[in-house]
Motif scaffolding. Structure first.
Motif, PDB file in Angstrom:
ATOM      1  N   THR A   1       0.759  -1.177   0.064  1.00 44.12           N
ATOM      2  CA  THR A   1       0.038  -0.017   0.025  1.00 44.12           C
ATOM      3  C   THR A   1       0.882   1.095  -0.055  1.00 44.12           C
ATOM      4  OG1 THR A   1      -1.469  -1.172   1.158  1.00 44.12           O
ATOM      5  CG2 THR A   1      -1.622   1.035   1.060  1.00 44.12           C
ATOM      6  N   ASP A   2       0.527   2.302  -0.881  1.00 48.73           N
ATOM      7  CA  ASP A   2       1.237   3.523  -0.838  1.00 48.73           C
ATOM      8  C   ASP A   2       0.574   4.460   0.305  1.00 48.73           C
ATOM      9  OD1 ASP A   2      -0.798   3.585  -2.911  1.00 48.73           O
ATOM     10  OD2 ASP A   2      -0.318   5.711  -3.041  1.00 48.73           O
ATOM     11  N   ALA A   3       1.439   5.617   0.376  1.00 49.09           N
ATOM     12  CA  ALA A   3       0.591   6.771   1.219  1.00 49.09           C
ATOM     13  C   ALA A   3      -0.567   7.418   0.852  1.00 49.09           C
ATOM     14  CB  ALA A   3       1.872   7.865   1.374  1.00 49.09           C
ATOM     15  N   ASP A   4      -0.759   7.261  -0.614  1.00 49.81           N
ATOM     16  CA  ASP A   4      -2.002   7.912  -1.161  1.00 49.81           C
ATOM     17  C   ASP A   4      -3.173   7.152  -0.799  1.00 49.81           C
ATOM     18  OD1 ASP A   4      -0.742  10.015  -2.293  1.00 49.81           O
ATOM     19  OD2 ASP A   4      -0.336   8.985  -4.090  1.00 49.81           O
ATOM     20  N   ALA A   5      -3.118   5.768  -0.687  1.00 47.54           N
ATOM     21  CA  ALA A   5      -4.417   4.956  -0.368  1.00 47.54           C
ATOM     22  C   ALA A   5      -4.597   5.111   1.156  1.00 47.54           C
ATOM     23  CB  ALA A   5      -3.951   3.391  -0.895  1.00 47.54           C
ATOM     24  N   LEU A   6      -3.325   5.138   1.886  1.00 49.42           N
ATOM     25  CA  LEU A   6      -3.470   5.190   3.188  1.00 49.42           C
ATOM     26  C   LEU A   6      -4.007   6.410   3.836  1.00 49.42           C
ATOM     27  CD1 LEU A   6      -2.308   3.183   5.283  1.00 49.42           C
ATOM     28  CD2 LEU A   6      -0.489   4.652   5.879  1.00 49.42           C
ATOM     29  N   ASP A   7      -3.919   7.537   3.319  1.00 49.62           N
ATOM     30  CA  ASP A   7      -4.449   8.725   3.682  1.00 49.62           C
ATOM     31  C   ASP A   7      -5.396   9.361   2.898  1.00 49.62           C
ATOM     32  OD1 ASP A   7      -2.511   8.997   5.790  1.00 49.62           O
ATOM     33  OD2 ASP A   7      -0.845  10.015   4.456  1.00 49.62           O
ATOM     34  N   GLY A   8      -5.584   8.707   1.473  1.00 51.00           N
ATOM     35  CA  GLY A   8      -6.607   9.257   0.880  1.00 51.00           C
ATOM     36  C   GLY A   8      -6.252  10.582  -0.137  1.00 51.00           C
ATOM     37  N   GLY A   9      -7.241  10.776  -1.124  1.00 49.42           N
ATOM     38  CA  GLY A   9      -6.818  11.752  -2.205  1.00 49.42           C
ATOM     39  C   GLY A   9      -7.650  11.651  -3.350  1.00 49.42           C
ATOM     40  N   LEU A  10      -7.124  12.185  -4.338  1.00 53.71           N
ATOM     41  CA  LEU A  10      -7.876  12.177  -5.588  1.00 53.71           C
ATOM     42  C   LEU A  10      -8.194  10.861  -6.397  1.00 53.71           C
ATOM     43  CD1 LEU A  10      -9.354  14.053  -7.830  1.00 53.71           C
ATOM     44  CD2 LEU A  10      -7.276  14.341  -8.986  1.00 53.71           C
TER      45      LEU A  10
END
Length: 589
Positions: A73-82
Motif C-alpha cells: 500500500t502507498d501513502a495515497d491509499a493510506l491517507d486518501g486523495g484524488l
C-alpha cells in the motif's frame, strides 16, 4: 522453555512443550486488545499462513471488524486523495477516503509485514502516534534465517504485544470450538494486589536488556487493560505476568541476572530456654505469625521476569546456546542503495498500468495511446476524449534510499582540534555528494560535561560550514553523553523513514560521566550497548596513536565496524563510512 519467536519449538533445559500455555497467552492478547484499543498500538505476530493463524484471526474478528492492509500500500491509499480513475470517468473531482479513515472502529491487519517499504512503515508508525486504529502485523519470515527481511524496528517498537504462534501445535486450532486451554501457571489466579507496577516493569525491562523506553510504558498499559478485561480496577499479580509475557519477554536481548544470594552468617548460639516450673502455666505464643491465611506475595519484578522468560525471542535462545551475544536486526540497505519498489525518484520510462497505490499517471503518454482510437470509439456528449483503462500509462521511477550519516566527534583533549578539522572535512566531502545520493549529514560533538548537536541533519554545505565554523574543543570526554545523543538523532531520522548510520570518532577513553557507583567507561559501555540494540549501522573510528582495548570493546558493544586511524584524515574517514555502508547493505549487519 519454548522459543517465542521462531517457527519451530525449542526445548531448553529439557522442559516440556508448552503449546497450551502459548495458545492461552495468544487468546489473552485478544482480550487485552479489546480492552485497550489503540492505546497500545496493536500487535506483532510471528506466524505463517496456516490453521493456527486462521483460528487466532477468527477469534480476533469477534472483537472488531478486520480490514486487510496490503504490504505494498502507498501513502495515497493510506491517507486518501484524488481518485483519478473515477475523476476521468465522471468528469469531476472525486475524493477517495483513505484506508486509515475508513478503518475507524476496525483493526488493520498487515500480512507479510517484513516486506513493508521503509516509507510506509514510517507512515504507519506516525499514524500510531496519532491514534490510528489497532494494527496487527503478521511477520512471515523464517526466524532461523539471519539474512531475512525484518519488520521495521521503529514500527515494531510502537506495538505493545509481540506474539509467536509458531510453537502452537496445529491441533490447538480446534480449541476455539471446544474447551478453553488452561491458563498459564503464573496467570491461573489474579493473585495479590501489586503496587508501583511502573517501577517493577521498568526494572524488569532493564534487567532483560531492553533499551526502548516505550516497552515498560506499553507494558503498564497492557497490565491495566488485562485488569479491565477481567472487570477489575486494581492491578494484581496476573496482570503483571501478562504484561511480562506479552510485552517484555519477546523484546529481551539478554537473560535476566540470577538473584543475588545474601551471605547469611550463622546466628549465634543461644542458651537453651529455661523450663518454667511445673506449677506455672505454659507461656502464650505470640499471635498472628502462623494464623494468617493470606499467601505470601511475590516480588513484582521477579514475577515480571518469570513471565517474560516464557516468551524469550529465539534469536536470544540460539545465541545463548552458541555462547554468543545476541545481535540486533539488520539495517535496511546501504548508503545510496537502490530500492526495489519505487514510486518516486528519477523517471525511468512508462508502462501500462492503473494509477494509484503510489503509481503516477503519465498523462501525455495516456493521451497519445488513446488518441488513435477516437475515430472508432463512441463520441462523448461533452466532446472529451474517450479513455479506457487499457489506455492508462503510469510512470516508472528509480531512486536511492535516503540516508543520514550522524558523526559523533570527540572534541576533548589536546588532539581535539585535529579531530574536529578532519571531521568537518569529512562532512563537507559527504555533503558535496548529498544532492546526488539524497544523503544528509549531522554532527554531535562531546566535550567537557555534555554533548551538543553541532549540526542538525542537513544536506546544505553552506549551512554546515556556517554552523561548524565556531565549534570549540578541549576539556573532558563525556563518551556516554555523545553516544546517547548520536543514537537519539539516528532514531529520529529512522522515524522519518530514512536510513541512519552513526560514525564515532574518538580514542575510546571516557573520563567524564557515569552515575552513582558507575565510572565513565562503564557508562560509555551502557550507551554503546543501547546503540547496538537499535540495529542502526555504525562505525567506530579509533583515533588513538596506539589502538587501545577500550575502543574495541565499545565497537563490539555497539555492533560497529572498527576502523583504526591513528592519523585522522577526512578522505580516510569518508572511505571508512562508504565501506561500512556497503558492508551493511550486503550482510545486513
Amino acid at each position: 522453555m519454548t522459543n517465542a519467536q521462531g517457527g519451530a519449538p525449542a526445548e531448553v533445559g529439557g522442559e516440556p512443550d508448552d503449546s497450551d500455555e502459548r495458545w492461552a497467552l495468544a487468546l489473552s492478547a485478544i482480550e487485552v486488545l479489546a480492552a485497550a484499543g489503540s492505546s497500545i498500538g496493536g500487535a506483532l505476530v510471528r506466524a505463517r499462513p496456516g490453521p493456527v493463524r486462521d483460528a487466532w484471526t477468527d477469534a480476533l474478528a469477534m472483537i472488531a471488524p478486520l480490514r486487510r492492509l496490503p504490504s505494498n500500500t502507498d501513502a495515497d491509499a493510506l491517507d486518501g486523495g484524488l481518485d483519478l480513475t473515477a475523476t476521468l470517468a465522471q468528469g469531476r473531482a472525486v475524493i477517495r477516503e483513505g484506508i486509515l479513515a475508513a478503518a475507524r472502529g476496525s483493526i488493520l491487519v498487515v500480512p507479510m509485514a517484513e516486506r513493508l517499504a521503509p516509507a510506509l512503515a514510517a507512515r504507519l508508525a506516525a499514524a500510531i502516534d496519532e491514534g490510528a486504529p489497532p494494527i496487527i502485523l503478521f511477520d512471515e519470515s523464517d526466524a532461523a534465517d539471519e539474512d531475512r527481511d525484518r519488520v521495521s524496528a521503529s514500527l515494531a517498537d510502537r506495538l505493545a504485544i509481540h506474539l509467536d504462534l509458531g510453537p502452537v501445535r496445529l491441533g490447538m486450532a480446534a480449541l476455539l470450538a471446544g474447551e478453553p486451554p488452561p491458563p498459564m501457571a503464573l496467570m491461573a489466579q489474579p493473585g495479590a494486589p501489586v503496587r508501583d507496577c511502573e517501577t517493577a516493569l521498568a526494572v524488569g525491562a532493564a534487567q532483560l536488556g531492553i533499551a526502548s523506553i516505550r516497552a515498560p510504558i506499553l507494558a503498564a498499559r497492557v497490565a491495566r487493560a488485562n485488569a479491565a478485561a477481567d472487570g477489575r480496577d486494581v492491578l494484581r499479580e496476573a496482570d503483571m505476568a501478562v504484561a511480562g509475557a506479552l510485552v517484555l519477554g519477546p523484546r529481551a536481548t539478554r537473560m535476566p541476572p540470577p538473584p543475588e544470594e545474601d551471605e547469611q552468617q550463622p546466628p549465634p548460639e543461644e542458651p537453651p530456654p529455661e523450663e518454667p516450673p511445673a506449677n506455672d502455666p505454659p507461656p502464650d505464643e505470640p499471635p498472628g505469625e502462623d494464623e494468617s491465611d493470606e499467601p505470601p506475595s511475590i516480588d513484582p519484578t521477579d514475577l515480571v521476569l518469570d513471565a517474560a522468560q516464557t516468551a524469550l525471542p529465539p534469536d536470544l535462545l540460539r545465541a545463548l546456546a552458541n555462547g554468543a551475544v545476541m545481535r540486533s536486526g539488520k539495517s535496511q540497505g546501504s548508503s545510496g542503495a537502490k530500492q526495489k519498489s519505487l514510486t518516486s525518484g528519477r523517471p525511468a520510462g512508462v508502462r501500462p498500468g492503473m494509477p494509484g497505490r503510489g503509481a503516477r499517471l503519465a498523462l501525455i503518454e495516456t493521451i497519445k495511446t488513446a488518441a488513435p482510437w477516437q475515430k472508432i470509439r463512441p463520441t462523448r456528449d461533452d466532446g472529451r476524449l474517450s479513455i479506457r483503462s487499457d489506455d492508462l500509462r503510469i510512470r516508472r521511477f528509480s531512486a536511492r534510499t535516503e540516508t543520514t550519516t550522524v558523526f559523533a566527534v570527540d572534541a576533548s583533549g589536546s588532539a581535539a582540534f585535529a579531530r574536529l578539522a578532519e571531521a568537518k572535512g569529512a562532512v563537507e566531502l559527504l555533503l558535496a555528494e548529498a544532492y546526488v545520493k539524497r544523503a544528509e549529514v549531522a554532527m554531535v560533538a562531546f566535550r567537557g560535561q555534555d554533548a551538543v548537536l553541532a549540526l542538525p541533519p542537513t544536506r546544505s554545505l553552506a549551512r554546515a560550514k556556517r554552523e561548524l565554523g565556531a565549534l570549540a574543543g578541549g576539556g573532558g570526554t563525556p563518551m556516554a553523553a555523545g553516544i546517547d545523543m548520536a543514537r537519539g538523532v539516528a532514531e529520529a531520522e529512522r522515524r522519518r523513514g530514512r536510513t541512519p548510520m552513526v560514525v564515532i570518532l574518538t580514542d575510546g577513553r571516557a573520563n567524564v560521566g557515569g552515575g552513582v557507583g558507575q565510572n565513565p567507561q562503564e557508562a560509555a559501555m551502557v550507551a554503546a550497548r543501547a546503540l547496538g540494540a537499535t540495529g542502526i549501522a555504525s562505525v567506530f573510528i579509533d583515533c588513538s596513536a596506539r589502538p587501545r582495548p577500550e575502543g574495541g570493546k565499545l565497537a563490539e558493544a555497539m555492533n560497529a565496524r572498527l576502523v583504526a586511524l591513528p592519523r585522522v584524515d577526512a578522505k580516510a574517514v569518508v572511505a571508512a563510512v562508504k565501506a561500512a555502508g556497503k558492508a551493511a547493505g550486503n550482510s545486513g549487519t
